[in-house]
Write a protein that holds these residues in place. Structure first.
Motif, PDB file in Angstrom:
ATOM      1  N   THR A 217       1.882  -9.376 -49.486  1.00 50.71           N
ATOM      2  CA  THR A 217       1.978  -8.051 -48.872  1.00 50.71           C
ATOM      3  C   THR A 217       3.421  -7.687 -48.555  1.00 50.71           C
ATOM      4  N   THR A 218       4.209  -8.656 -48.115  1.00 45.31           N
ATOM      5  CA  THR A 218       5.591  -8.382 -47.703  1.00 45.31           C
ATOM      6  C   THR A 218       6.485  -7.962 -48.857  1.00 45.31           C
ATOM      7  N   ILE A 219       6.054  -8.209 -50.092  1.00 40.29           N
ATOM      8  CA  ILE A 219       6.882  -7.803 -51.239  1.00 40.29           C
ATOM      9  C   ILE A 219       7.077  -6.292 -51.236  1.00 40.29           C
TER      10      ILE A 219
ATOM     11  N   GLN B 289      13.731  -1.252 -50.638  1.00 41.60           N
ATOM     12  CA  GLN B 289      12.338  -0.838 -50.487  1.00 41.60           C
ATOM     13  C   GLN B 289      11.733  -0.617 -51.872  1.00 41.60           C
ATOM     14  N   LEU B 290      10.634  -1.337 -52.126  1.00 38.76           N
ATOM     15  CA  LEU B 290       9.911  -1.138 -53.376  1.00 38.76           C
ATOM     16  C   LEU B 290       9.104   0.150 -53.274  1.00 38.76           C
ATOM     17  N   LEU B 291       9.299   1.063 -54.213  1.00 38.29           N
ATOM     18  CA  LEU B 291       8.591   2.336 -54.208  1.00 38.29           C
ATOM     19  C   LEU B 291       7.347   2.308 -55.093  1.00 38.29           C
ATOM     20  N   PHE B 292       7.480   1.681 -56.259  1.00 39.32           N
ATOM     21  CA  PHE B 292       6.316   1.555 -57.139  1.00 39.32           C
ATOM     22  C   PHE B 292       6.497   0.358 -58.063  1.00 39.32           C
TER      23      PHE B 292
ATOM     24  N   GLY C   4      -1.078  -7.738 -57.435  1.00 36.88           N
ATOM     25  CA  GLY C   4      -0.854  -8.923 -56.614  1.00 36.88           C
ATOM     26  C   GLY C   4      -1.583  -8.856 -55.279  1.00 36.88           C
ATOM     27  N   LEU C   5      -1.631  -7.667 -54.676  1.00 36.60           N
ATOM     28  CA  LEU C   5      -2.364  -7.509 -53.415  1.00 36.60           C
ATOM     29  C   LEU C   5      -3.854  -7.806 -53.601  1.00 36.60           C
ATOM     30  N   GLN C   6      -4.417  -7.294 -54.693  1.00 39.73           N
ATOM     31  CA  GLN C   6      -5.830  -7.556 -54.974  1.00 39.73           C
ATOM     32  C   GLN C   6      -6.066  -9.045 -55.248  1.00 39.73           C
ATOM     33  N   SER C   7      -5.129  -9.673 -55.955  1.00 42.23           N
ATOM     34  CA  SER C   7      -5.267 -11.096 -56.271  1.00 42.23           C
ATOM     35  C   SER C   7      -5.206 -11.946 -55.010  1.00 42.23           C
ATOM     36  N   ALA C   8      -4.323 -11.574 -54.081  1.00 42.26           N
ATOM     37  CA  ALA C   8      -4.215 -12.333 -52.827  1.00 42.26           C
ATOM     38  C   ALA C   8      -5.510 -12.243 -52.028  1.00 42.26           C
ATOM     39  N   LYS C   9      -6.134 -11.085 -52.046  1.00 43.57           N
ATOM     40  CA  LYS C   9      -7.417 -10.915 -51.352  1.00 43.57           C
ATOM     41  C   LYS C   9      -8.498 -11.771 -52.004  1.00 43.57           C
ATOM     42  N   THR C  10      -8.510 -11.798 -53.331  1.00 45.40           N
ATOM     43  CA  THR C  10      -9.485 -12.625 -54.057  1.00 45.40           C
ATOM     44  C   THR C  10      -9.245 -14.104 -53.781  1.00 45.40           C
ATOM     45  N   TYR C  11      -7.979 -14.502 -53.724  1.00 45.84           N
ATOM     46  CA  TYR C  11      -7.640 -15.901 -53.441  1.00 45.84           C
ATOM     47  C   TYR C  11      -8.144 -16.320 -52.066  1.00 45.84           C
TER      48      TYR C  11
END
Length: 468
Positions: free
Chosen positions: A60-62, A136-139, A146-153
């Protein structure tokens, strides 16, 4: 030095004794509940969940603001020399002096030649650069995946914990049952020893009075030796069984345990014919959920490879300050600092990777297709496992009822042969046959009792019955 060694040894010995003196009274339900909190596998599974939560936050912090600071200090032990073309100036001496005065340069001691160069040194011997940068990452498509993968993990780790708890319950039930089997076997063997000792004593008296043969005495002496050997073996197995139960509970293996349940009560509590008619819901089965999550992870992997073809956009803001001096005076109030700042946006557009991205996407697609195949296989395998577990549980109940009936018959046959032997109507061989038959039925009965308990635990796992 020896004094400290003795003290440490004494403390270690005392701690060991305390561990051995610790006593726990446990029913089977208490043992399962205790293991779910304290077993080694359960603790490891809890740590895996904590680690997965940290991985999720790390991912998430990325996409959150990142701030970095940097300080560079430089001290030229020998400053680099730059050369200015002397032929470019008409009045070399005056020009050189003007350049030196304007730039604050130091000229080499040797005079310039007409077609040569003017050696000069730019800047100061020491300088400090300090900067702080906000990015700041905009897109970025990869970040969203990666966010979805972390949730699945995290879900995989939670499901692994649930699976571990079910396995722990089954392991504790089996370990608890093995202890009771060992104790029951010792109890039966000691009872058989009392009976055989009485018969052996009678055979010896009969032999001394000429009413029995020496072979009769020797036959019962063989039985006595076998029983004594089996008692010693069962005692050793009981100690190992207790250690294995402690291990499954997460205890020190030398912890003293007092089991408050017995085989008879557990057989009654674990005979539940309603389980045989219970419907199997595969969607709630933990193994099926794990297979679904494996499939989801493969889908996200393919999505990740596809997202790498998308552009990424980020912004940054930089502020810095620079100080220069020929001596280390950067902490002086008179030191002059020169500020700078920068605002920027970076757009990265993937154009051509020599089909590397398409190859990786194709690999991910194949992995997803394999996961789909495994998911179908898991459905079939789990349905078959549930049917097989029901069959085994029904068989264990049938075997118990048969073993109970056979044991009753074997006991009556053995008692009749004892009476006949005492009255001289049966030989020692016939009595020994009856005794061996009784011993075999006793072993079968005890094994049938523990099988009901073990097969019920297996069926509960196959049906994914939650832990109460």
């Amino acid at each position: 030095m020896k004094k400290y060694i003795y003290i440490i040894s004494f403390l270690a010995f005392t701690i060991s004794l305390k561990a051995q003196e610790k006593t726990m009274e446990l029913s089977l339900d208490d043992a399962v509940k205790y293991a779910l909190e304290n077993s080694y596998n359960t603790k490891a599974a809890k740590n895996d969940i904590l680690a997965a939560e940290k991985v999720k936050w790390e991912t998430t912090t990325i996409g959150l603001p990142q701030v970095n600071a940097k300080i560079d200090y430089q001290n030229f032990l020998k400053q680099p020399v730059s050369l200015l073309p002397a032929a470019a100036f008409d009045n070399r001496t005056s020009v050189v002096q003007t350049v030196e005065d304007f730039f604050g340069l130091t000229r080499d001691s040797s005079p310039p030649s007409a077609d040569g160069f003017i050696p000069v040194v730019f800047g100061t011997k020491q300088n400090v650069n300090a900067a702080i940068t906000l990015t700041q990452l905009l897109f970025d498509g990869s970040y969203l995946v990666g966010l979805q993968s972390a949730k699945t993990y995290l879900q995989i780790s939670e499901q692994a914990k649930e699976k571990t708890e079910l396995k722990t319950r089954e392991a504790v039930i089996n370990a608890y049952g093995n202890v009771l089997v060992a104790e029951k076997s010792i109890e039966i063997l000691k009872r058989n020893k009392v009976v055989n000792d009485r018969i052996l004593k009678g055979a010896r008296v009969g032999y001394e009075n000429g009413l029995a043969e020496l072979e009769d005495v020797e036959q019962f002496e063989i039985i006595e030796g076998n029983i004594n050997n089996n008692i010693r073996s069962s005692e050793r197995l009981k100690k190992i069984a207790y250690k294995l139960l402690n291990l499954s509970l997460g205890n020190d293996i030398n912890t003293n345990l007092v089991l408050t349940d017995n085989l008879d009560s557990l057989v009654l509590a674990n005979t539940d014919l309603s389980l045989l008619s219970q419907q199997f819901n595969i969607d709630n089965h933990i193994d099926f959920k794990i297979a679904e999550n494996d499939r989801e992870s493969k889908r996200l992997l393919m999505k990740l490879e596809q997202s790498k073809a998308l552009p990424s956009l980020s912004a940054f803001l930089n502020y810095g300050a620079q100080a220069n001096s020929d001596s280390f005076s950067f902490f002086s109030s008179n030191q002059q600092w020169f500020d700078s700042s920068l605002l920027g946006v970076s757009l990265n557009i993937p154009i051509f990777s020599s089909f590397k991205r398409s190859a990786r996407t194709a690999q991910a697609k194949i992995a997803l297709e394999t996961a789909d195949i495994r998911l179908v296989e898991a459905k079939q395998r789990l349905n078959l496992a549930a049917e097989n577990a029901k069959s085994d549980y029904q068989l264990s109940i049938d075997n118990y009822q048969t073993a109970q009936k056979n044991l009753s018959l074997a006991e009556r046959i053995e008692k009749k042969n004892q009476i006949k032997f005492n009255e001289g109507l049966a030989t020692s061989f016939e009595l020994l046959q009856a005794q061996n038959q009784l011993y075999a039925q006793q072993t079968a009965f005890v094994q049938a009792m523990v099988n009901i308990i073990a097969k019920k635990a297996t069926l509960e796992n196959a049906l994914n019955i939650p832990i109460k």
